[in-house]
Enzyme design. Structure first.
Site, PDB file in Angstrom:
ATOM      1  N   HIS A 141     -12.647 -42.159 -15.744  1.00 13.59           N
ATOM      2  CA  HIS A 141     -11.794 -41.506 -16.756  1.00 13.59           C
ATOM      3  C   HIS A 141     -12.601 -41.126 -18.008  1.00 13.59           C
ATOM      4  O   HIS A 141     -12.058 -41.098 -19.105  1.00 13.59           O
ATOM      5  CB  HIS A 141     -10.614 -42.396 -17.163  1.00 13.59           C
ATOM      6  CG  HIS A 141      -9.879 -42.987 -16.006  1.00 13.59           C
ATOM      7  ND1 HIS A 141      -8.750 -42.411 -15.460  1.00 13.59           N
ATOM      8  CD2 HIS A 141     -10.136 -44.088 -15.237  1.00 13.59           C
ATOM      9  CE1 HIS A 141      -8.324 -43.145 -14.442  1.00 13.59           C
ATOM     10  NE2 HIS A 141      -9.164 -44.161 -14.271  1.00 13.59           N
ATOM     11  N   SER A 262     -28.895 -21.774 -32.637  1.00  8.42           N
ATOM     12  CA  SER A 262     -27.760 -21.006 -33.130  1.00  8.42           C
ATOM     13  C   SER A 262     -28.265 -20.015 -34.174  1.00  8.42           C
ATOM     14  O   SER A 262     -29.190 -20.322 -34.927  1.00  8.42           O
ATOM     15  CB  SER A 262     -26.750 -21.967 -33.751  1.00  8.42           C
ATOM     16  OG  SER A 262     -25.966 -21.291 -34.699  1.00  8.42           O
ATOM     17  N   LYS A 268     -28.970 -26.691 -34.610  1.00  9.46           N
ATOM     18  CA  LYS A 268     -28.437 -26.775 -33.243  1.00  9.46           C
ATOM     19  C   LYS A 268     -29.416 -26.447 -32.137  1.00  9.46           C
ATOM     20  O   LYS A 268     -30.252 -25.582 -32.262  1.00  9.46           O
ATOM     21  CB  LYS A 268     -27.232 -25.836 -33.120  1.00  9.46           C
ATOM     22  CG  LYS A 268     -26.031 -26.391 -33.836  1.00  9.46           C
ATOM     23  CD  LYS A 268     -24.799 -25.625 -33.464  1.00  9.46           C
ATOM     24  CE  LYS A 268     -24.223 -26.143 -32.184  1.00  9.46           C
ATOM     25  NZ  LYS A 268     -23.067 -25.358 -31.777  1.00  9.46           N
ATOM     26  N   GLU A 275     -24.577 -24.345 -19.392  1.00  8.68           N
ATOM     27  CA  GLU A 275     -23.307 -23.633 -19.605  1.00  8.68           C
ATOM     28  C   GLU A 275     -23.216 -22.389 -18.727  1.00  8.68           C
ATOM     29  O   GLU A 275     -22.147 -22.060 -18.205  1.00  8.68           O
ATOM     30  CB  GLU A 275     -23.179 -23.229 -21.071  1.00  8.68           C
ATOM     31  CG  GLU A 275     -22.988 -24.402 -21.998  1.00  8.68           C
ATOM     32  CD  GLU A 275     -23.078 -23.972 -23.451  1.00  8.68           C
ATOM     33  OE1 GLU A 275     -22.050 -23.952 -24.123  1.00  8.68           O
ATOM     34  OE2 GLU A 275     -24.192 -23.632 -23.917  1.00  8.68           O
TER      35      GLU A 275
END
Ligand code: ARG
Length: 445
Positions: A141, A262, A268, A275
């Site tokens: 979970h 970024s 970042k 992705e």
């Protein structure tokens, strides 16, 4: 009506079948000669014409545009050797020709993809071996559950990929059936020798029913299904890579070239490669749904709708191959940040099950033990302590059964290494697992 021809045609997307189309035409021509349907000299002219077209295509010469790849090659052949070229199309139709081409093409692609999967598996196995001593929290979970070896977690993907290869091998068997000779739908009155063509084209068998042979696309759907399941497996790993890279976890780093910065936030590093694999899965699974939808409710036999299968089949295989290549390199660059992973095993009370098992082994009914440990965890939370930080006296407040040896059960490493059941996470079991998968992959002779 140029636009209409383009609309009903497939030349814009079936060009990559040129080579297999020519090879299957050469085999068909040889069969026509063998069965004396055409004579030897005609056969030779056709074959040398086809061979010269193939040579030019390989040297980047472009076939003039036609409705589809079959017409384009046939017209070019007639242009080069004269009307005799038209004899090549005796005893066949584009209906059995296209499905033959697609089967040959997919047989080749299955082999390539299976090899790419094996390459990726090897990288995962090396990573597992390199990190055999790293213990991390296993989740259920997405909540900390029990400590596991990082290697055990990585190897889970190796087994998924193994099944993906088995599925592709199985799909190969059903693809390895020659439809050529079914002609438009009913077979032909020429006395052809389909077994001979199958032998020349390296097909294991010939189709039994000409109606089925020209209508069927289930081999292609099954192929894209196999790829969909493979990419689905990749996305689960990508999702974990993305999570593990997040500074809140900080479990891993991956090579800089698999991330990007970024344009606005200087701090970042974004996990773009993972992705994009995750995103491409949407395309590949979409290709599968497109194929289902194209074939659904189609009356027998061939219908022009079937032509629209190619963009989806090609899109899925091109993208899966890219994903496998990237995953292999990205995972090769993956490094565990040992102290972050270790620190995380101290959070989340992941020794709780082991403490309950300790009580159960000392004759406390497991359900009662579960309740005792639940209370201990609540106590820890209240006191802001970890399970390691409690004293024996504190443990004894909850049960007199606890003795000094309880502390041996509290380290993540010892807990993991106690899971010696077959297929479990102890180092011993995992080393055995590595040996088994290496045997399967023939990495051990
Ligand atoms: N381009 C067609 C396809 O990809 C070839 C078969 C055309 N057959 C026909 N009867 N129009 O399916």
């Amino acid at each position: 009506m140029q636009d209409f021809e383009q609309f009903i045609g497939s030349f814009s997307f079936d060009g990559r079948l040129a080579e297999v189309d020519i090879n299957s035409s050469i085999a068909h021509t040889k069969m026509l000669v063998k069965t004396k349907i055409i004579d030897n000299s005609e056969g030779e002219k056709i074959i040398s014409g086809l061979t010269s077209i193939l040579k030019d295509i390989k040297e980047d010469w472009q076939l003039p545009k036609e409705e589809d790849i079959h017409y384009a090659i046939e017209k070019e052949l007639i242009k080069r050797i004269g009307p005799i070229g038209g004899k090549m199309h005796t005893a066949r139709s584009r209906n059995d020709q296209i499905v033959t081409d697609l089967r040959i093409y997919l047989k080749q692609e299955i082999k390539i993809i299976v090899n790419l999967i094996s390459d990726f598996q090897r990288v995962l196995i090396v990573k597992a071996e390199e990190n055999i001593d790293i213990i991390m929290p296993g989740f259920t979970h997405l909540q900390p559950a029990q400590p596991v070896l990082a290697a055990h977690h990585l190897l889970a993907y190796v087994w998924m990929l193994q099944r993906d290869k088995e599925r592709l091998d199985d799909c190969y068997k059903r693809t390895d059936i020659l439809p050529l000779g079914s002609a438009a739908l009913a077979g032909t009155s020429f006395s052809i020798d389909r077994q001979y063509t199958a032998q020349l084209l390296n097909f294991k068998s010939v189709s039994e029913n000409s109606i089925d042979a020209v209508s069927d696309r289930d081999f292609a759907i099954e192929f894209v299904f196999c790829l969909s399941l493979t990419v689905l497996h990749l996305t689960r790993f990508c999702e974990e890579i993305i999570l593990w890279m997040n500074p809140e976890f900080g479990y891993i780093t991956i090579g800089d070239k698999f991330t990007s910065g970024s344009s606005i936030m200087p701090q970042k590093r974004n996990p773009d490669a993972a992705e994009v694999v995750r995103g491409k899965s949407g395309r590949i699974i979409g290709d599968l749904i497109a194929l289902f939808t194209i074939v659904k409710s189609l009356p027998l036999t061939y219908n022009r709708d079937l032509q629209e299968d190619k963009p989806s089949v090609f899109d899925s295989l091109d993208n899966l191959k890219l994903c496998l290549e990237v995953m292999k390199k990205m995972v090769d660059s993956l490094k565990f940040v040992e102290e972050r992973v270790l620190r995380s095993t101290e959070k989340g009370f992941i020794a709780a099950t082991e403490i309950a098992d300790y009580l159960a082994k000392n004759d406390v009914p497991f359900r009662t033990a579960h309740g005792i440990v639940k209370d201990i965890v609540l106590y820890c939370k209240k006191k802001s302590k970890t399970l390691n930080e409690l004293s024996l006296a504190e443990y004894n407040k909850f049960s007199k059964v606890f003795e000094e040896d309880i502390f041996e059960y509290l380290s993540a490493r010892s807990i993991a290494n106690m899971k010696t059941s077959y297929g479990g996470t102890s180092k011993k079991s995992v080393l055995h697992q590595i040996e088994n998968i290496k045997n399967k992959l023939k990495l051990i002779e």
